[in-house]
Design an enzyme around this catalytic site. Structure first.
Site, short mmCIF file in Angstrom:
data_model
loop_
_atom_site.label_atom_id
_atom_site.label_comp_id
_atom_site.label_asym_id
_atom_site.label_seq_id
_atom_site.Cartn_x
_atom_site.Cartn_y
_atom_site.Cartn_z
N ASP A 1 0.83 -1.20 0.00
CA ASP A 1 0.00 0.00 0.00
C ASP A 1 0.87 1.26 0.00
O ASP A 1 2.08 1.21 0.28
CB ASP A 1 -0.90 -0.05 1.25
CG ASP A 1 -2.24 0.66 1.04
OD1 ASP A 1 -2.34 1.47 0.11
OD2 ASP A 1 -3.16 0.40 1.84
N ASP B 1 -10.70 1.80 -3.58
CA ASP B 1 -11.29 1.50 -2.28
C ASP B 1 -12.81 1.49 -2.35
O ASP B 1 -13.47 1.22 -1.35
CB ASP B 1 -10.84 2.53 -1.23
CG ASP B 1 -9.51 2.12 -0.61
OD1 ASP B 1 -9.08 0.98 -0.83
OD2 ASP B 1 -8.91 2.96 0.08
#
Ligand code: DGJ
Length: 711
Positions: free
Chosen positions: A448, A514
Site C-alpha cells: 500500500d 477503495d
C-alpha cells in the site's frame, strides 16, 4: 549539417506500421504511426519521406523536422523534448553524428547521437512490440565538463490531423479513472502529476482520436507513461496543425543533475494505436500477457480482511473468517492493515514492521497455520514507503523522513514518507519484509501507499527526492521478488492510485479502488481495463451496503461486476446468512469455471445506444466461447433497451447463447427474452454482431450474464 542521406525503416506488427526516417545527422523522425501500410516496397516507403515535410509560411528557411525528441534548433516552436542547461549554457541542442542499431527480432531501433558543443550524448530506443505497441525510451549522458541540470527529457510521436478529440482519465480517491473528453484545439492538453505516485487522477492512457471514436471503431492514438512517480503526458497541436503526443517523467527543480559521465533514462513510454478503444486496450493486454513475468497460475479467489474487520484484529474473529472463507471456496486469505507494532488505528505504527505481540502473543502463527491447513495461501499488508511520526522508526531516525526547508512536511493520514533513497532505510525495510515473508511463508503482499509526496526532499542529497524514491521502490520490489521467487505483490495506493506499467514490472495485480460499490466499480473496471487485462485488476465483492457510498446492492450485481477481474471477497462473511454464503459459494464456483476464459480472452466493450445499459465481456482467443455482462446502471428514458449487438465472435460459427450464474434464469418472468430460458438459443456470430440479443428486463443497478459457446 544534414547532408548525408537518411535511411527509412518500416516496422510492422499486429496491424500497426511505424515508419521512421533515420538521418545520419539528427534523430529518428516518425513519418507514419498508425494503420498497417501493408507490404510496400522501399521506394514506396521512401515516397512518404519526400512528401512528408513542406516548407511553411513565415518559418525557418528549411522544412521543420520534428523528431521523436523535438528540438528548437530544427525550427520546432513547440515544447522541446529536452530542457536543461549547464550553468545557463548548453540549453539548446542539435544532436548529430547518429549511429543506428536494429534488432529485427524485437523490432527495436536504437539511435545514438551526440551534441559535441553541448557535451551531451543521447540514446533513443524505439520498439514495435508483437502486439503493435510502440515503446520508446531515451537516455541522456553528460559528456561535457561540469554538471548538467536536467529539467525534462520527453519523447513525442506525431498524431495525424484526423484526430479531433481527446480522451483521457481523471478521478479521485474511491472514484478512479473517470473518463473526460473534449475537442482538440491549438495548444497543449497537459496532464502533469506531482503527487509522487501515479495518482487516482492519472491520465492513464491519453488518447487522441477521430471524431466520435468509440470502443469498437474510430482511429485512436494513445500514450501511457509507465512510471509511478511524477510524470507528464500531453497532446500538443501547433498552429500549423502538427500534433504531438508526448510524455515523460516530471522532474522537480534540481532533482536530476548529471555530473560528467552520469546519465539519466526516461521511463518507458507506451504508444498505442487502434481502430477503436478496444483495439488499443487489446494491444496493452497482449503486451502484458506476453511478458515472461506475467502471472500464469490461475488467479486465486481472495478474501481480504479490510472491510470485514478494519483494525479490529482478534484471533477468534479472524480464524472464523478463515473457516467461512475456505467453505465458500476462497484460495488466498489476506490479512490487511493492523497487525504490526502499535497499529491499533491509522495514526501509529507505520515503519515498525514486527508483529504486535499485544494482539498476537504467539505471532501470526496460529492464523497462518490454520489458513494454510485450510488449503489457502496467506497474504499480508504492508505500507513500506511510509512511517508514522508515532513509531519507533520515526523516533530513531527522523532524518529518514523525506523533508526539505528544515521543516517536516504536512502530515497526511498522520503519516510521513520514508526516504528509501537512503541505503540504510532501504535495507532496513527490505530486511524486515523479507524476514516476515520467510518466517510466515507469505505468498502475497498487499503493498500500500496512502499519501501524496509533499516537500519530498532528502536530508542526504538536499535535493528533491521523488525520482530517486520511485526507482528505490522498484529496486526494493525487485529485490524481494528475487529473494522470494514465488511471492506475488499487489500494487495498492489509497485504492487505485498506483496503476501503471512501471510498477507492474514488479507486481502481479493492482487494487483498482477503495470503492467496491458495483455501480462505481462498473466504471472503474471499464476504464482500468483500457490499460490492464482482467487478471491484473483486483476486484472484490463487498458487503450489501457499500462502505464508501452507502448504496445497497444485491449479491448478483456485486458478484457479476467483480467477476470481470481478479475476483475476491471483502465482506465479513462470518456475519452473513447461510443463504447468502451459499449464493456466494456459487459465484466463487462460477468465477473458477470462467477464469481461464476471463483471464486470457479479448476484452469487448459494446457501444450500445442506450447510455444506461453497459454491455461488456470477454471473448476467447479462438472465439469458441464468450462471457458477457449486461448491466443496467440507471433507468433509461426509453424502454426496453432493445437488441444488444455482440461483436467479436466468428461470423459463420453457430453459438448457443444462454443465461448463466446463480438465480440467472428469469424464466418466471413472462417478459424474459428467449435466450434466458431453458437451454438458451442458437445464433451465428454474424447474427450476434448484426442483430444481437434482446436486453433482459433488468432493474437499475442489476446485471445479467450471457454465456456464448460454440456448438
Ligand atoms: C488503503 C487501501 O486501499 C485499503 O484497501 C486498505 O488496505 C487500507 N489502506 C488500510 O489502511
Amino acid at each position: 549539417m544534414t547532408t548525408a542521406p537518411s535511411t527509412i525503416s518500416h516496422l510492422r506488427a499486429a496491424g500497426v506500421s511505424l515508419v521512421l526516417e533515420l538521418p545520419a545527422h539528427g534523430l529518428p523522425t516518425v513519418l507514419h504511426w498508425g494503420a498497417d501500410l501493408g507490404d510496400v516496397s522501399d521506394a514506396e516507403v521512401q515516397a512518404l519521406a519526400s512528401g512528408a515535410v513542406p516548407l511553411l509560411d513565415n518559418s525557418v528557411d528549411v522544412p521543420v523536422q520534428v523528431s521523436v525528441l523535438p528540438e528548437g534548433s530544427a525550427g520546432w516552436m513547440g515544447t522541446p523534448g529536452l530542457e536543461g542547461h549547464r550553468a545557463g549554457d548548453d540549453w539548446s541542442t542539435l544532436f548529430t553524428d547518429t549511429s543506428y542499431e536494429t534488432d529485427a527480432v524485437s523490432r527495436t531501433i536504437t539511435a545514438r547521437a551526440i551534441d559535441a558543443a553541448a557535451g551531451l550524448a543521447l540514446t533513443t530506443e524505439l520498439r514495435l512490440t508483437d502486439s503493435g505497441l510502440v515503446m520508446a525510451r531515451a537516455t541522456l549522458r553528460n559528456t561535457g565538463g561540469g554538471d548538467y541540470a536536467l529539467g525534462r527529457l520527453s519523447l513525442a510521436l506525431p498524431v495525424p490531423q484526423a484526430a479531433t478529440e481527446i480522451l483521457d482519465q481523471a478521478g479521485r480517491w474511491a472514484k478512479e479513472r473517470v473518463p473526460q473528453r473534449r475537442a482538440i484545439t491549438v495548444g497543449t492538453h497537459l496532464r502533469e502529476n506531482r503527487r509522487g505516485r501515479t495518482g487516482a487522477d492519472a491520465a492513464t492512457v491519453l488518447t487522441a482520436g477521430a471524431g466520435g471514436f468509440g470502443f469498437r471503431a474510430g482511429e485512436t492514438w494513445g500514450l501511457h507513461v509507465g512510471f509511478s512517480g511524477n510524470h507528464v503526458s500531453a497532446l500538443e497541436r501547433a498552429t500549423n496543425g502538427r500534433t504531438l503526443l508526448w510524455g515523460g517523467e516530471l522532474l522537480l527543480p534540481g532533482e536530476v543533475s548529471l555530473a560528467p559521465g552520469e546519465e539519466y533514462a526516461t521511463p518507458w513510454l507506451f504508444f498505442a494505436y487502434g481502430d477503436g478503444l478496444d483495439a488499443q486496450a487489446t494491444r496493452f493486454h497482449d503486451y502484458l500477457r506476453q511478458r515472461p513475468n506475467h502471472p500464469t497460475s490461475e488467479r486465486p479467489v481472495v478474501l481480504n480482511t479490510w472491510e470485514a474487520v478494519y483494525f479490529h484484529h482478534d484471533l477468534p474473529t479472524l480464524l472464523e473468517l478463515a473457516e467461512r472463507a475456505a467453505e465458500v471456496g476462497v484460495e488466498r486469505y489476506v490479512l490487511d492493515d493492523g497487525w504490526f507494532l502499535g497499529r491499533r488505528s491509522d495514526d501509529a505504527g507505520l515503519g515498525d514492521w514486527s508483529v504486535d505481540t499485544d494482539v498476537w502473543p504467539e505471532g501470526l502463527h496460529p492464523l497462518v497455520n490454520r489458513v494454510k491447513q485450510l488449503g489457502m495461501q496467506f497474504g499480508l499488508w504492508f505500507e513500506p514507503e511510509m512511517v508514522n511520526p508515532d513509531s519507533e522508526l520515526a523516533r530513531a531516525h527522523p532524518e529518514w523522513i523525506m523533508q526539505t526547508g528544515g521543516r517536516m512536511p504536512l502530515e497526511a493520514r498522520q503519516q510521513q514518507v520514508l526516504n528509501l533513497g537512503i541505503p540504510e532505510a532501504w535495507e532496513y525495510i527490505r530486511a524486515a519484509i523479507s524476514g516476515l515473508v520467510t518466517e510466515y511463508d507469505i505468498d502475497f503482499i498487499k503493498w500500500d501507499h496512502n499519501r501524496d509526496l509533499v516537500d519530498a526532499g532528502s536530508t542526504v542529497t538536499h535535493r528533491a527526492g521523488v525520482h530517486e524514491q520511485t526507482l528505490a521502490v522498484y529496486r526494493l520490489l525487485a529485490a524481494l521478488k528475487a529473494e522470494h521467487p514465488r511471492l506475488e505483490i499487489e500494487s495498492c495506493s489509497s485504492g487505485g492510485a498506483r496503476v501503471d506499467l512501471g510498477v507492474l514490472e514488479h507486481t502481479d495485480r493492482v487494487w483498482a479502488s477503495d470503492c467496491i460499490d458495483p455501480l462505481e466499480r462498473q466504471q472503474i473496471l471499464r476504464w482500468t481495463g483500457q490499460l490492464l487485462p482482467a487478471e491484473l485488476i483486483g476486484s472484490h465483492v463487498g458487503s450489501t451496503h457499500s462502505h464508501t457510498t452507502g448504496r445497497t446492492h444485491e449479491l448478483s450485481f456485486r458478484a457479476a461486476t467483480a467477476l470481470f477481474g481478479h475476483f475476491g471477497i471483502e465482506w465479513n462473511i462470518a456475519k452473513i446468512t447461510d443463504a447468502e454464503r451459499a449464493e456466494l459459494a456459487e459465484w466463487v464456483a462460477l468465477y473458477k469455471r470462467f477464469r481461464p476464459l476471463l483471464h486470457t480472452g479479448t476484452t469487448v466493450r459494446i457501444d450500445h445506444p442506450v447510455d444506461e445499459l453497459w454491455a461488456h465481456g470477454v471473448v476467447a482467443a479462438d472465439a469458441s466461447e464468450a462471457l458477457f455482462c449486461l448491466a443496467l446502471l440507471s433507468r433509461p428514458s426509453t424502454w426496453p433497451p432493445g437488441f444488444v449487438r455482440i461483436p467479436g465472435l466468428e461470423a459463420d460459427r453457430r453459438y448457443r447463447v444462454s443465461a448463466v450464474g446463480p438465480r440467472a434464469a428469469l424464466t418466471t418472468k413472462s417478459n424474459a427474452p428467449s435466450w434466458q430460458g431453458g437451454d438458451g438459443v442458437v445464433l451465428t456470430g454474424r447474427m450476434l454482431a448484426a442483430v444481437g440479443i434482446q436486453a433482459p428486463p433488468l432493474q437499475p443497478e442489476h446485471a445479467a450474464l450471457v454465456h456464448i459457446a460454440a456448438e
